[in-house]
Design an enzyme around this catalytic site. Structure first.
Site, short mmCIF file in Angstrom:
data_model
loop_
_atom_site.label_atom_id
_atom_site.label_comp_id
_atom_site.label_asym_id
_atom_site.label_seq_id
_atom_site.Cartn_x
_atom_site.Cartn_y
_atom_site.Cartn_z
CG ASP A 1 -1.95 -1.04 1.20
OD1 ASP A 1 -1.99 -1.78 0.20
OD2 ASP A 1 -2.72 -1.14 2.17
CG LEU B 1 -33.01 -10.37 -13.46
CD1 LEU B 1 -31.88 -11.08 -12.72
CD2 LEU B 1 -33.02 -10.79 -14.92
CD GLU C 1 -23.77 -13.66 -14.97
OE1 GLU C 1 -24.23 -12.67 -14.33
OE2 GLU C 1 -23.52 -13.62 -16.17
CE LYS D 1 -31.73 -11.13 -7.86
NZ LYS D 1 -31.46 -9.97 -7.03
CG ASP E 1 -28.72 -7.96 -1.56
OD1 ASP E 1 -29.39 -7.20 -2.30
OD2 ASP E 1 -29.02 -8.20 -0.38
CE1 TYR F 1 -26.00 -7.27 -14.02
CE2 TYR F 1 -24.76 -7.50 -11.98
CZ TYR F 1 -25.85 -6.99 -12.68
OH TYR F 1 -26.76 -6.22 -12.03
CE LYS G 1 -27.25 -12.35 -16.23
NZ LYS G 1 -26.14 -11.42 -16.13
CE LYS H 1 -35.11 -12.33 -4.32
NZ LYS H 1 -34.60 -11.05 -3.87
CB CYS I 1 -16.65 1.00 32.33
SG CYS I 1 -15.63 0.01 31.23
CB CYS J 1 -12.00 0.52 33.88
SG CYS J 1 -13.15 1.84 33.43
CB CYS K 1 -16.04 3.36 29.42
SG CYS K 1 -14.59 3.52 30.49
CB CYS L 1 -11.07 1.96 30.20
SG CYS L 1 -12.00 0.47 29.94
S1 IVH Z 1 -28.65 -9.39 -15.11
C1 IVH Z 1 -31.97 -7.58 -17.72
N1 IVH Z 1 -26.98 -10.51 -13.45
O1 IVH Z 1 -30.56 -8.18 -9.60
C2 IVH Z 1 -31.19 -8.31 -16.74
N2 IVH Z 1 -28.54 -8.94 -12.60
O2 IVH Z 1 -33.39 -8.56 -9.03
C3 IVH Z 1 -30.18 -7.47 -16.12
N3 IVH Z 1 -28.31 -8.51 -10.20
O3 IVH Z 1 -31.77 -5.83 -11.90
C4 IVH Z 1 -29.69 -8.02 -14.87
N4 IVH Z 1 -26.62 -9.86 -9.85
O4 IVH Z 1 -29.61 -5.27 -10.44
C5 IVH Z 1 -28.00 -9.64 -13.59
N5 IVH Z 1 -25.41 -11.52 -12.09
C6 IVH Z 1 -26.42 -10.68 -12.24
C7 IVH Z 1 -26.95 -9.95 -11.16
C8 IVH Z 1 -28.02 -9.09 -11.38
C9 IVH Z 1 -27.45 -8.99 -9.30
C10 IVH Z 1 -29.37 -7.52 -9.88
C11 IVH Z 1 -29.66 -6.56 -10.98
C12 IVH Z 1 -31.07 -6.89 -11.39
C13 IVH Z 1 -31.61 -7.39 -10.09
C14 IVH Z 1 -32.89 -8.17 -10.27
#
Ligand code: IVH
Length: 682
Positions: A37, A87, A117, A119, A121, A230, A294, A318, A412, A415, A430, A435
């Site tokens: 770094d 989706l 892939e 998903k 969050d 993606y 997909k 999910k 505390c 201490c 504290c 402490c």
């Molecule tokens: S593809 C038209 N791939 O999940 C399709 N989306 O709940 C475009 N997301 O709108 C999305 N990981 O924001 C795609 N590997 C992934 C994803 C992903 C997370 C999100 C994305 C999407 C939402 C749907």
């Protein structure tokens, strides 16, 4: 600094940018850094200096832009010609098979494959590259129009400012993906927030969204954000035929992509991949709430089409949320590095998200009150992927009436000193610097400007000294050897030698500094000065009764009580004895008592290295003559004393038109002040 010629500077700047971006990519996108770094910071510093000397070299794709810029008053809008879609979700394998049936029905005999892939969050974003340069980026918004958050996105080091590409750059490339905060960064940020008395973020996704919504990109720059890309939006001048090919191309351009994806020949392979993915759920740095399936072949997308909000060529699977019910056996209280008290739920062990959970954070007392959590309750706990699970809510139906309310301890738990809850803060703290839970803070305080003023004893160094057990009390500082310090990160023989020197010199500091440095609760720099001025020796302070102390100007009952209880402790007495052995001054000397007034009301700022005296000696000299020393130059500064190779304070002095003294002029002034009781004319 040596003046360079602009062509040479431009060449070096281009070289540095390429090098810095390469290391950014290695570190953030590929997780295989090649340099430390520190070395990385040095490259960045060199580039910053070049751009400062030659403003014509500034460029929007320079990595120096990643630190953030002036705050915005609001976000502009950004419109997508190819909307950002979402989706549809499925929650079971049967529903997923039904999706596959529908696809096969539409496509008839046409062969196709799937890509699976994780998903992620996070927060969906779109990044626009024109001729290979990152120009604008935005949020999803309603899919067609989002917020322009370019400044914040540029601070994310894994997002390339320029595509990494050998051949021709595509005319236009919109790349889509997810911005997230990794688990470790999220926990650290929340810990800092809790220690600062701020509300913690509920989960990494909220933390990422909150960071991207900052109008001040310098705030976003300090947040540990990362991205996974993606998908593509609008594209000109680049052809990809499948999702697998697109992902490979994105990686080649230098984008971070998912650490693992699956190419599947049919839906059964997808189902097997989903099981494997679920097992990896907690190994990813991001939160993952399922998988995205997909169709691989882009040529089939048009035929499959889309509904109003989501395409028919992809679907999200999910996973079940990871929660479990258990019994709250008790609540313990932990004391953090800055004295914040955190209540912790002690639970009957239960299996959640693949691991046994027996403790969960309860954040603070307000949270406990809001959720009405009582000891003995059956509680729902959730492990949202973060390492520390949280109590979501109480199962009120299971209440028996025997549950006990909890209140935060007034003392505390480490201490035994009283805790305080400041208004406008959610945390109880504290405030006893002594402490043991707060050792790092205490050591830092001990060496700070207003205490023993040990130059070079900064945050990172203190952390290392404490973490390695080299310093357990301030007295240990005086036993540190140059060789030991030189071993530490970011230290070398020279910096180690000057630190040892600064520590040793601090033994001669004025008594008030020592009193302040001890960190007696409620005794600040001001009271320390008064106490030193009136009592003259540490021995007298130690043996003073509360009544005697209350007789001192500005010392009230609380302070007096705090001092006597502090000195009655055995560890305090041991510490004082060890400091005495180390040769630390415990008396206010004759001349310190008879502080002069010649420079009363005058404020000095020191910069650069003095030849005939140390910084501490100069500071003491000024103070003895009644003057004050400040760390930064303002219009209230009377003199800036500039030694050799002065820093930015020198320029600040010119700017504020403050009188600048070289060492010789300073010596003349001081000798006059020490000799006569009036400030001489300079
Ligand atoms: S593809 C038209 N791939 O999940 C399709 N989306 O709940 C475009 N997301 O709108 C999305 N990981 O924001 C795609 N590997 C992934 C994803 C992903 C997370 C999100 C994305 C999407 C939402 C749907």
């Amino acid at each position: 600094m040596m003046k360079r010629d602009i062509t040479e500077a431009a060449r070096r700047a281009a070289e540095l940018r390429a090098e810095i971006e390469r290391h950014n990519r290695l570190y953030y996108a590929e997780a295989r850094p090649e340099i430390s770094d520190y070395d990385f910071d040095m490259l960045l510093k060199e580039l910053e200096a070049l751009e400062k000397d030659f403003p014509a070299l500034m460029a929007p794709d320079s990595p120096t832009q990643r630190v953030g810029g002036a705050p915005l008053s609001g976000f502009e809008s950004i419109t997508y010609s190819k909307p950002m879609m979402s989706l549809s979700n499925v929650y079971s394998k049967d529903e997923l098979r039904a999706f596959d049936e529908r696809v096969r029905k539409i496509l008839g005999k046409t062969a196709f494959t799937y890509v699976l892939e994780p998903k992620i969050d996070g927060v969906a974003v779109s990044l626009r590259y024109e001729k290979g340069i990152f120009t604008v980026g935005g949020t999803r918004g309603d899919g067609r129009t989002g917020d322009n958050i370019t400044a914040n996105l540029k601070t994310i080091r894994s997002i390339p400012l320029k595509l990494h590409h050998a051949g021709n750059m595509p005319e236009l490339l919109e790349v889509r993906g997810e911005v997230y905060m990794d688990r470790k960064g999220f926990q650290e940020l929340n810990r800092e927030r809790e220690e600062a008395g701020l509300e913690p973020f509920a989960n990494p996704r909220n933390a990422a969204a909150g960071s991207l919504k900052q109008l001040d990109s310098r705030v976003a720059a300090r947040r540990p954000l990362n991205a996974v890309l993606y998908a593509a939006g609008e594209v000109r001048g680049l052809v990809t035929r499948s999702q697998a090919e697109l992902l490979a191309q994105l990686r080649e351009f230098g984008f971070p992509t998912a650490p693992r994806t699956w190419n599947c020949s049919d839906i059964e392979a997808v189902l097997a991949g989903l099981d494997e993915l679920e097992g990896m759920r907690h190994d990813f740095p991001f939160e993952m709430d399922g998988g995205v399936i997909k169709i691989n072949e882009f040529g089939l997308y048009e035929e499959l089409g889309a509904t109003a909000k989501s395409p028919r060529w992809a679907i999200a699977y999910k996973y079940e949320p990871e929660q479990a019910e258990t019994v709250l056996l008790g609540i313990t209280v932990q004391v953090g590095r800055t004295g914040v008290l955190t209540p912790v739920a002690e639970l009957e062990p239960v299996l959640v998200a693949g691991s046994t959970v027996s403790r969960a954070t309860l954040h603070n007392e307000e949270e406990i009150a809001r959720k009405d959590i009582r000891i003995g309750d059956r509680v729902l706990i959730e492990k949202a992927g973060e390492v520390i699970p949280a109590v979501v809510k109480v199962n009120l139906d299971a209440r028996t009436g025997r549950e006990k309310k909890f209140s935060m301890p007034a003392q505390c738990p480490v201490c035994g000193e009283p805790t305080v809850k400041r208004e406008a803060e959610v945390a109880r703290r504290c405030i006893n610097m002594q402490c043991p839970a707060q050792l790092k803070n205490w050591i830092r305080h001990f060496g700070s400007r207003d205490a023993m003023d040990i130059e070079g004893l900064g945050v990172t160094l203190t952390e290392q000294l404490v973490d390695r057990g080299m310093v357990k009390t301030p007295a240990d500082l005086y036993r540190l050897k140059q060789e030991d310090i030189a071993e530490l990160e970011r230290m070398g023989p020279r910096s180690a030698a000057s630190l040892v020197r600064a520590i040793q010199e601090s033994r001669g500091q004025n008594l008030w500094r020592l009193i302040h440095a001890l960190g007696i609760p409620h005794v600040g720099a001001g009271s320390a000065r008064t106490l030193a001025g009136e009592l003259h020796t540490l021995d007298r302070l130690m043996s003073a009764t509360a009544n005697e102390l209350e007789a001192v100007r500005d010392v009230g009952a609380v302070v007096a009580q705090s001092i006597t209880s502090f000195f009655s402790r055995r560890d305090t007495r041991e510490l004082i004895a060890r400091l005495k052995d180390a040769g630390v001054n415990m008396e206010s000397g004759e001349d310190a008592q008879a502080a002069g007034t010649a420079l009363a009301g005058k404020t000095f700022v020191l910069t650069g290295t003095l030849k005939n005296q140390t910084r501490n000696q100069a500071v003491e000299r000024i103070r003895r003559a009644g003057g004050a020393v400040s760390g930064s130059v303002s219009k209230n500064t009377d003199y800036v004393v500039a030694g050799e190779s002065p820093g930015s304070k020198y320029e600040a002095a010119l700017k504020h038109k403050v009188k600048i003294l070289d060492e010789e002029a300073f010596t003349v002034l001081m000798e006059a002040a020490e000799g006569v009781q009036k400030e001489p004319d300079l």
